[in-house]
Write a protein that holds these residues in place. Structure first.
Motif, PDB file in Angstrom:
ATOM      1  N   ALA A 189     -14.994  -2.920  22.437  1.00 34.56           N
ATOM      2  CA  ALA A 189     -14.855  -4.188  23.855  1.00 34.56           C
ATOM      3  C   ALA A 189     -13.565  -5.035  23.369  1.00 34.56           C
ATOM      4  CB  ALA A 189     -16.624  -5.650  22.834  1.00 34.56           C
ATOM      5  N   ALA A 190     -13.045  -5.227  21.829  1.00 36.58           N
ATOM      6  CA  ALA A 190     -11.476  -5.772  21.543  1.00 36.58           C
ATOM      7  C   ALA A 190     -10.843  -4.851  22.511  1.00 36.58           C
ATOM      8  CB  ALA A 190     -10.919  -4.839  20.422  1.00 36.58           C
ATOM      9  N   ALA A 191     -10.637  -3.628  22.879  1.00 34.97           N
ATOM     10  CA  ALA A 191      -9.594  -2.904  23.855  1.00 34.97           C
ATOM     11  C   ALA A 191     -10.109  -3.030  25.015  1.00 34.97           C
ATOM     12  CB  ALA A 191     -10.020  -0.828  23.959  1.00 34.97           C
ATOM     13  N   ALA A 192     -11.414  -3.308  25.981  1.00 26.95           N
ATOM     14  CA  ALA A 192     -11.824  -3.586  27.286  1.00 26.95           C
ATOM     15  C   ALA A 192     -11.699  -4.639  27.644  1.00 26.95           C
ATOM     16  CB  ALA A 192     -13.050  -3.749  26.949  1.00 26.95           C
ATOM     17  N   GLU A 193     -11.428  -5.616  26.244  1.00 25.63           N
ATOM     18  CA  GLU A 193     -10.446  -7.740  26.515  1.00 25.63           C
ATOM     19  C   GLU A 193      -8.861  -7.379  26.679  1.00 25.63           C
ATOM     20  OE1 GLU A 193     -12.371  -9.774  23.103  1.00 25.63           O
ATOM     21  OE2 GLU A 193     -13.965  -9.877  23.830  1.00 25.63           O
ATOM     22  N   GLY A 194      -8.771  -6.200  25.574  1.00 26.73           N
ATOM     23  CA  GLY A 194      -7.469  -5.818  25.974  1.00 26.73           C
ATOM     24  C   GLY A 194      -7.061  -5.608  27.161  1.00 26.73           C
ATOM     25  N   ALA A 195      -7.273  -4.787  28.171  1.00 27.47           N
ATOM     26  CA  ALA A 195      -7.484  -4.259  29.487  1.00 27.47           C
ATOM     27  C   ALA A 195      -7.139  -4.932  29.834  1.00 27.47           C
ATOM     28  CB  ALA A 195      -8.616  -3.098  29.355  1.00 27.47           C
ATOM     29  N   LEU A 196      -8.863  -6.171  30.371  1.00 27.55           N
ATOM     30  CA  LEU A 196      -8.472  -7.391  31.298  1.00 27.55           C
ATOM     31  C   LEU A 196      -7.567  -8.199  31.577  1.00 27.55           C
ATOM     32  CD1 LEU A 196     -12.369  -8.018  30.804  1.00 27.55           C
ATOM     33  CD2 LEU A 196     -11.776  -6.523  32.535  1.00 27.55           C
TER      34      LEU A 196
END
Length: 386
Positions: A172-179
Protein backbone atom coordinates in the motif's frame (compact mmCIF):
# COMPACT_ATOMS: atom_id res chain seq x y z
CA UNK A 1 16.70 -71.33 22.57
CA UNK A 2 13.78 -70.20 20.44
CA UNK A 3 11.21 -71.93 22.67
CA UNK A 4 12.57 -70.19 25.77
CA UNK A 5 12.47 -66.86 23.97
CA UNK A 6 8.85 -67.43 22.96
CA UNK A 7 7.96 -68.38 26.53
CA UNK A 8 9.60 -65.16 27.81
CA UNK A 9 7.66 -63.06 25.31
CA UNK A 10 4.38 -64.73 26.26
CA UNK A 11 5.00 -64.11 29.95
CA UNK A 12 5.87 -60.49 29.25
CA UNK A 13 2.63 -59.96 27.30
CA UNK A 14 0.67 -61.68 30.08
CA UNK A 15 2.10 -59.41 32.78
CA UNK A 16 1.54 -56.39 30.55
CA UNK A 17 -2.13 -57.35 30.09
CA UNK A 18 -2.58 -57.76 33.84
CA UNK A 19 -1.12 -54.31 34.42
CA UNK A 20 -3.55 -52.80 31.90
CA UNK A 21 -6.48 -54.59 33.55
CA UNK A 22 -5.46 -53.36 37.01
CA UNK A 23 -5.01 -49.79 35.76
CA UNK A 24 -8.44 -49.82 34.06
CA UNK A 25 -10.08 -51.17 37.21
CA UNK A 26 -8.36 -48.51 39.29
CA UNK A 27 -9.57 -45.73 37.00
CA UNK A 28 -13.10 -47.13 37.06
CA UNK A 29 -13.00 -47.24 40.86
CA UNK A 30 -11.79 -43.62 41.02
CA UNK A 31 -14.50 -42.57 38.60
CA UNK A 32 -17.15 -44.35 40.72
CA UNK A 33 -15.88 -42.68 43.90
CA UNK A 34 -15.82 -39.23 42.26
CA UNK A 35 -19.26 -39.65 40.56
CA UNK A 36 -22.20 -38.30 42.49
CA UNK A 37 -22.84 -41.13 44.96
CA UNK A 38 -21.47 -39.20 47.93
CA UNK A 39 -23.20 -35.83 48.05
CA UNK A 40 -24.05 -33.55 50.96
CA UNK A 41 -27.41 -33.28 52.62
CA UNK A 42 -27.96 -29.75 51.31
CA UNK A 43 -27.40 -31.01 47.75
CA UNK A 44 -29.80 -33.88 48.37
CA UNK A 45 -32.35 -31.33 49.61
CA UNK A 46 -31.80 -29.35 46.40
CA UNK A 47 -32.51 -32.44 44.28
CA UNK A 48 -35.59 -33.12 46.37
CA UNK A 49 -36.91 -29.58 45.88
CA UNK A 50 -36.48 -29.95 42.12
CA UNK A 51 -38.16 -33.39 42.27
CA UNK A 52 -35.14 -35.08 40.70
CA UNK A 53 -33.46 -38.32 41.87
CA UNK A 54 -30.06 -37.57 43.39
CA UNK A 55 -28.37 -40.78 42.22
CA UNK A 56 -29.22 -40.63 38.54
CA UNK A 57 -27.50 -38.73 35.69
CA UNK A 58 -29.29 -35.58 34.60
CA UNK A 59 -28.76 -33.37 31.59
CA UNK A 60 -28.90 -29.55 31.85
CA UNK A 61 -32.11 -29.62 29.81
CA UNK A 62 -33.84 -31.90 32.34
CA UNK A 63 -32.73 -29.70 35.25
CA UNK A 64 -33.94 -26.55 33.47
CA UNK A 65 -37.31 -28.13 32.63
CA UNK A 66 -37.80 -29.11 36.25
CA UNK A 67 -36.95 -25.59 37.41
CA UNK A 68 -39.35 -23.98 34.88
CA UNK A 69 -42.16 -26.32 35.91
CA UNK A 70 -41.76 -25.34 39.57
CA UNK A 71 -41.26 -21.65 38.73
CA UNK A 72 -44.65 -21.57 36.98
CA UNK A 73 -46.22 -22.87 40.20
CA UNK A 74 -44.42 -20.84 42.86
CA UNK A 75 -43.40 -17.55 41.14
CA UNK A 76 -45.05 -14.54 42.88
CA UNK A 77 -46.17 -13.06 39.53
CA UNK A 78 -47.53 -16.30 38.05
CA UNK A 79 -51.06 -15.68 39.32
CA UNK A 80 -51.40 -19.30 40.47
CA UNK A 81 -52.95 -20.13 43.86
CA UNK A 82 -49.74 -21.98 44.76
CA UNK A 83 -47.58 -18.82 44.35
CA UNK A 84 -45.08 -18.47 47.21
CA UNK A 85 -42.12 -16.06 47.15
CA UNK A 86 -40.15 -17.90 49.85
CA UNK A 87 -40.56 -21.31 48.26
CA UNK A 88 -39.67 -19.89 44.84
CA UNK A 89 -36.44 -18.43 46.28
CA UNK A 90 -35.55 -21.89 47.68
CA UNK A 91 -36.30 -23.53 44.32
CA UNK A 92 -34.08 -21.01 42.51
CA UNK A 93 -31.21 -21.60 44.97
CA UNK A 94 -31.61 -25.36 44.57
CA UNK A 95 -31.54 -24.99 40.78
CA UNK A 96 -28.22 -23.14 40.92
CA UNK A 97 -26.72 -25.69 43.32
CA UNK A 98 -27.75 -28.63 41.10
CA UNK A 99 -26.32 -26.95 37.98
CA UNK A 100 -23.02 -26.38 39.78
CA UNK A 101 -22.92 -30.01 40.95
CA UNK A 102 -23.73 -31.34 37.48
CA UNK A 103 -20.99 -29.26 35.86
CA UNK A 104 -18.47 -30.49 38.46
CA UNK A 105 -19.45 -34.11 37.85
CA UNK A 106 -19.09 -33.71 34.09
CA UNK A 107 -15.61 -32.18 34.51
CA UNK A 108 -14.53 -35.06 36.75
CA UNK A 109 -15.88 -37.64 34.34
CA UNK A 110 -14.05 -35.99 31.43
CA UNK A 111 -10.75 -35.88 33.35
CA UNK A 112 -11.16 -39.52 34.42
CA UNK A 113 -11.87 -40.63 30.85
CA UNK A 114 -8.81 -38.75 29.61
CA UNK A 115 -6.61 -40.40 32.27
CA UNK A 116 -8.12 -43.75 31.36
CA UNK A 117 -7.29 -43.24 27.68
CA UNK A 118 -3.75 -42.22 28.56
CA UNK A 119 -3.39 -45.34 30.72
CA UNK A 120 -4.64 -47.48 27.88
CA UNK A 121 -2.31 -45.96 25.32
CA UNK A 122 0.67 -45.89 27.67
CA UNK A 123 2.83 -48.94 27.05
CA UNK A 124 0.65 -50.36 24.26
CA UNK A 125 2.45 -48.76 21.36
CA UNK A 126 6.20 -48.65 21.19
CA UNK A 127 7.72 -45.42 22.47
CA UNK A 128 9.19 -44.47 19.11
CA UNK A 129 5.66 -44.39 17.57
CA UNK A 130 4.73 -41.38 19.76
CA UNK A 131 7.04 -39.22 17.72
CA UNK A 132 5.61 -40.20 14.35
CA UNK A 133 2.75 -37.62 14.76
CA UNK A 134 2.54 -33.86 15.60
CA UNK A 135 5.63 -33.32 13.38
CA UNK A 136 7.87 -34.58 16.17
CA UNK A 137 7.05 -31.57 18.37
CA UNK A 138 6.57 -31.61 22.15
CA UNK A 139 7.15 -34.05 24.97
CA UNK A 140 5.10 -35.94 27.53
CA UNK A 141 1.80 -37.74 27.08
CA UNK A 142 -0.06 -37.65 23.76
CA UNK A 143 -2.65 -35.19 25.12
CA UNK A 144 0.11 -32.88 26.41
CA UNK A 145 1.94 -33.10 23.10
CA UNK A 146 -1.29 -32.40 21.25
CA UNK A 147 -1.86 -29.21 23.30
CA UNK A 148 1.74 -28.15 22.67
CA UNK A 149 1.35 -28.82 18.96
CA UNK A 150 -1.87 -26.74 18.83
CA UNK A 151 -0.12 -23.85 20.55
CA UNK A 152 2.74 -24.07 18.07
CA UNK A 153 0.26 -24.01 15.17
CA UNK A 154 -1.46 -20.94 16.67
CA UNK A 155 1.91 -19.17 17.01
CA UNK A 156 2.80 -20.11 13.44
CA UNK A 157 -0.55 -18.80 12.12
CA UNK A 158 -0.07 -15.56 14.07
CA UNK A 159 3.35 -15.06 12.52
CA UNK A 160 1.94 -15.69 9.05
CA UNK A 161 -0.85 -13.14 9.63
CA UNK A 162 1.64 -10.55 10.86
CA UNK A 163 3.92 -11.12 7.89
CA UNK A 164 0.95 -10.89 5.50
CA UNK A 165 -0.16 -7.58 7.04
CA UNK A 166 3.38 -6.24 6.83
CA UNK A 167 3.55 -7.14 3.13
CA UNK A 168 0.17 -5.48 2.53
CA UNK A 169 1.30 -2.31 4.29
CA UNK A 170 4.47 -2.22 2.21
CA UNK A 171 2.47 -2.75 -0.98
CA UNK A 172 0.00 0.00 0.00
CA UNK A 173 2.86 2.38 0.79
CA UNK A 174 4.43 1.64 -2.59
CA UNK A 175 1.07 2.20 -4.31
CA UNK A 176 0.61 5.54 -2.48
CA UNK A 177 4.07 6.60 -3.59
CA UNK A 178 3.21 5.72 -7.18
CA UNK A 179 -0.09 7.63 -6.95
CA UNK A 180 1.67 10.68 -5.50
CA UNK A 181 4.25 10.59 -8.28
CA UNK A 182 1.52 10.27 -10.92
CA UNK A 183 -0.42 13.19 -9.39
CA UNK A 184 2.74 15.28 -9.46
CA UNK A 185 3.30 14.48 -13.14
CA UNK A 186 -0.31 15.27 -14.03
CA UNK A 187 -0.24 18.54 -12.08
CA UNK A 188 2.98 19.64 -13.77
CA UNK A 189 1.50 18.69 -17.16
CA UNK A 190 -1.64 20.76 -16.46
CA UNK A 191 0.50 23.72 -15.42
CA UNK A 192 2.50 23.48 -18.61
CA UNK A 193 -0.67 23.30 -20.72
CA UNK A 194 -2.19 26.28 -18.88
CA UNK A 195 0.93 28.35 -19.39
CA UNK A 196 1.03 27.42 -23.07
CA UNK A 197 -2.62 28.41 -23.51
CA UNK A 198 -2.04 31.70 -21.70
CA UNK A 199 0.93 32.48 -23.95
CA UNK A 200 -1.14 31.64 -27.03
CA UNK A 201 -4.01 33.89 -25.89
CA UNK A 202 -1.59 36.70 -25.13
CA UNK A 203 -0.04 36.37 -28.58
CA UNK A 204 -3.47 36.47 -30.23
CA UNK A 205 -4.43 39.56 -28.22
CA UNK A 206 -1.22 41.32 -29.21
CA UNK A 207 -1.80 40.44 -32.89
CA UNK A 208 -5.39 41.75 -32.71
CA UNK A 209 -4.20 44.97 -31.07
CA UNK A 210 -1.58 45.41 -33.80
CA UNK A 211 -4.27 44.98 -36.49
CA UNK A 212 -6.54 47.50 -34.68
CA UNK A 213 -9.38 45.10 -33.93
CA UNK A 214 -9.99 46.68 -30.50
CA UNK A 215 -10.23 50.28 -31.68
CA UNK A 216 -13.98 50.15 -32.46
CA UNK A 217 -15.08 48.89 -29.07
CA UNK A 218 -17.60 50.93 -27.13
CA UNK A 219 -16.02 52.92 -24.31
CA UNK A 220 -12.57 52.92 -25.89
CA UNK A 221 -10.24 55.39 -24.18
CA UNK A 222 -12.51 55.66 -21.15
CA UNK A 223 -11.67 54.34 -17.67
CA UNK A 224 -13.34 51.15 -16.54
CA UNK A 225 -16.13 51.43 -13.99
CA UNK A 226 -15.24 50.32 -10.50
CA UNK A 227 -16.24 46.85 -9.52
CA UNK A 228 -19.15 47.20 -7.07
CA UNK A 229 -21.37 44.14 -7.73
CA UNK A 230 -19.95 41.14 -5.90
CA UNK A 231 -16.98 41.54 -3.53
CA UNK A 232 -16.25 37.79 -3.68
CA UNK A 233 -15.81 37.64 -7.48
CA UNK A 234 -12.70 38.48 -9.43
CA UNK A 235 -12.94 42.12 -10.68
CA UNK A 236 -10.94 41.36 -13.80
CA UNK A 237 -13.22 38.47 -14.75
CA UNK A 238 -16.30 40.60 -14.14
CA UNK A 239 -15.00 43.47 -16.26
CA UNK A 240 -14.05 41.13 -19.11
CA UNK A 241 -17.50 39.53 -19.07
CA UNK A 242 -19.14 42.95 -19.03
CA UNK A 243 -17.04 44.11 -22.02
CA UNK A 244 -18.02 40.97 -23.95
CA UNK A 245 -21.73 41.45 -23.18
CA UNK A 246 -21.61 45.13 -24.12
CA UNK A 247 -20.22 44.19 -27.53
CA UNK A 248 -22.87 41.57 -28.26
CA UNK A 249 -20.97 38.43 -27.33
CA UNK A 250 -23.04 35.59 -25.87
CA UNK A 251 -21.89 32.06 -24.95
CA UNK A 252 -23.32 29.27 -27.13
CA UNK A 253 -25.32 27.76 -24.27
CA UNK A 254 -27.05 31.11 -23.64
CA UNK A 255 -28.09 31.35 -27.29
CA UNK A 256 -29.32 27.75 -27.25
CA UNK A 257 -31.27 28.35 -24.05
CA UNK A 258 -32.98 31.37 -25.58
CA UNK A 259 -33.90 29.40 -28.72
CA UNK A 260 -35.33 26.59 -26.59
CA UNK A 261 -37.48 29.00 -24.59
CA UNK A 262 -38.74 30.74 -27.74
CA UNK A 263 -39.60 27.40 -29.36
CA UNK A 264 -41.40 26.15 -26.25
CA UNK A 265 -43.40 29.40 -26.00
CA UNK A 266 -44.37 29.16 -29.69
CA UNK A 267 -45.53 25.53 -29.35
CA UNK A 268 -47.53 26.29 -26.19
CA UNK A 269 -49.20 29.25 -27.87
CA UNK A 270 -50.24 27.05 -30.82
CA UNK A 271 -51.69 24.39 -28.54
CA UNK A 272 -53.51 26.96 -26.40
CA UNK A 273 -55.02 28.78 -29.40
CA UNK A 274 -56.05 25.50 -31.03
CA UNK A 275 -57.64 24.14 -27.84
CA UNK A 276 -59.43 27.40 -27.10
CA UNK A 277 -61.20 27.26 -30.49
CA UNK A 278 -62.62 23.81 -29.67
CA UNK A 279 -65.55 23.08 -27.45
CA UNK A 280 -65.67 21.33 -24.10
CA UNK A 281 -66.48 18.51 -24.51
CA UNK A 282 -65.23 18.16 -28.06
CA UNK A 283 -67.24 16.70 -30.89
CA UNK A 284 -65.76 13.92 -33.07
CA UNK A 285 -64.79 16.44 -35.74
CA UNK A 286 -63.12 18.69 -33.15
CA UNK A 287 -61.37 15.64 -31.73
CA UNK A 288 -59.87 14.86 -35.16
CA UNK A 289 -58.68 18.45 -35.54
CA UNK A 290 -57.06 18.33 -32.09
CA UNK A 291 -55.28 15.06 -32.90
CA UNK A 292 -53.90 16.49 -36.16
CA UNK A 293 -52.65 19.54 -34.27
CA UNK A 294 -50.96 17.31 -31.65
CA UNK A 295 -49.31 15.28 -34.44
CA UNK A 296 -47.74 18.37 -35.98
CA UNK A 297 -46.66 19.61 -32.56
CA UNK A 298 -45.04 16.22 -31.82
CA UNK A 299 -42.56 16.72 -34.68
CA UNK A 300 -41.63 20.17 -33.40
CA UNK A 301 -41.18 18.78 -29.87
CA UNK A 302 -38.73 16.18 -31.24
CA UNK A 303 -36.57 18.95 -32.73
CA UNK A 304 -36.86 20.93 -29.50
CA UNK A 305 -35.75 17.93 -27.42
CA UNK A 306 -32.72 17.54 -29.71
CA UNK A 307 -31.80 21.14 -28.91
CA UNK A 308 -32.24 20.35 -25.20
CA UNK A 309 -29.72 17.51 -25.52
CA UNK A 310 -27.20 19.82 -27.19
CA UNK A 311 -27.79 22.44 -24.51
CA UNK A 312 -27.21 19.97 -21.66
CA UNK A 313 -23.84 19.04 -23.14
CA UNK A 314 -22.49 22.61 -23.11
CA UNK A 315 -24.22 24.21 -20.10
CA UNK A 316 -21.58 25.02 -17.43
CA UNK A 317 -23.64 24.05 -14.36
CA UNK A 318 -25.56 20.86 -13.70
CA UNK A 319 -28.42 22.70 -11.99
CA UNK A 320 -29.13 24.63 -15.21
CA UNK A 321 -29.80 21.55 -17.33
CA UNK A 322 -33.26 21.04 -18.84
CA UNK A 323 -35.56 18.05 -19.19
CA UNK A 324 -37.31 16.90 -22.37
CA UNK A 325 -40.65 18.35 -23.35
CA UNK A 326 -43.59 15.92 -23.34
CA UNK A 327 -46.64 16.17 -25.60
CA UNK A 328 -48.94 14.86 -22.84
CA UNK A 329 -47.78 17.53 -20.39
CA UNK A 330 -48.06 20.29 -22.97
CA UNK A 331 -51.56 19.13 -24.02
CA UNK A 332 -52.68 19.08 -20.38
CA UNK A 333 -51.22 22.53 -19.90
CA UNK A 334 -53.10 23.79 -22.98
CA UNK A 335 -56.31 22.23 -21.60
CA UNK A 336 -55.91 24.08 -18.30
CA UNK A 337 -55.08 27.32 -20.13
CA UNK A 338 -58.17 26.97 -22.37
CA UNK A 339 -60.40 26.37 -19.35
CA UNK A 340 -58.90 29.40 -17.60
CA UNK A 341 -59.39 31.51 -20.73
CA UNK A 342 -63.05 30.42 -20.98
CA UNK A 343 -63.58 31.32 -17.32
CA UNK A 344 -61.99 34.73 -17.85
CA UNK A 345 -64.11 35.26 -20.99
CA UNK A 346 -67.25 34.40 -19.05
CA UNK A 347 -66.27 36.85 -16.35
CA UNK A 348 -65.65 39.53 -18.97
CA UNK A 349 -69.02 38.87 -20.61
CA UNK A 350 -70.79 38.99 -17.24
CA UNK A 351 -69.06 42.28 -16.42
CA UNK A 352 -70.05 43.64 -19.84
CA UNK A 353 -73.69 42.69 -19.25
CA UNK A 354 -73.64 44.37 -15.87
CA UNK A 355 -72.12 47.49 -17.42
CA UNK A 356 -74.81 47.59 -20.10
CA UNK A 357 -77.54 47.20 -17.49
CA UNK A 358 -76.11 50.08 -15.51
CA UNK A 359 -75.90 52.24 -18.64
CA UNK A 360 -79.47 51.36 -19.54
CA UNK A 361 -80.66 52.26 -16.06
CA UNK A 362 -78.84 55.57 -16.23
CA UNK A 363 -80.30 56.27 -19.65
CA UNK A 364 -83.86 55.47 -18.45
CA UNK A 365 -83.46 57.63 -15.36
CA UNK A 366 -82.12 60.49 -17.51
CA UNK A 367 -85.06 60.21 -19.92
CA UNK A 368 -87.51 60.33 -17.01
CA UNK A 369 -85.80 63.39 -15.63
CA UNK A 370 -86.00 65.16 -19.00
CA UNK A 371 -89.67 64.27 -19.32
CA UNK A 372 -90.42 65.65 -15.87
CA UNK A 373 -88.50 68.81 -16.65
CA UNK A 374 -90.34 69.30 -19.91
CA UNK A 375 -93.71 68.76 -18.22
CA UNK A 376 -92.85 71.22 -15.51
CA UNK A 377 -91.76 73.85 -18.03
CA UNK A 378 -94.92 73.43 -20.07
CA UNK A 379 -97.07 73.74 -16.91
CA UNK A 380 -95.23 76.93 -15.93
CA UNK A 381 -95.77 78.32 -19.43
CA UNK A 382 -99.49 77.57 -19.31
CA UNK A 383 -99.75 79.12 -15.90
CA UNK A 384 -98.09 82.35 -17.07
CA UNK A 385 -100.45 82.65 -20.03
CA UNK A 386 -103.40 82.80 -17.72
Amino acid sequence: MSSSLQLLVCRTDFHHGRLLLLSSRRSALLRWLSSGHRISRSLQESYRLLQLPADGPHTPTQVRDAYLRLAKLYHPDSGEPTADAGLFARVEEAYRAVLTHQSTVRQRDGAAEEDDEEDKTRGVAPQHRHYLSYEGVGSGTPSQRERQYRQIRVDRATEQVLSYRQREHERAAAAEGALAERDTRQRSRKIKITQAVERLVEDLIQESMARGDFQNLSGVGKPLNKFEHNPYADPMTHNLNRILMDNGYQPPWVVTQRDIRDGAARIRSRLLEGRARLGDPMTPEERNRWERLCGSVQEELGKLNKMVDDYNLVVPMLSMQMVHFSLAREAERAQRGAEQRRAELLEVRAAERERRKEEKKKANSGAKTQTVKRGLVSWMQRLLKF
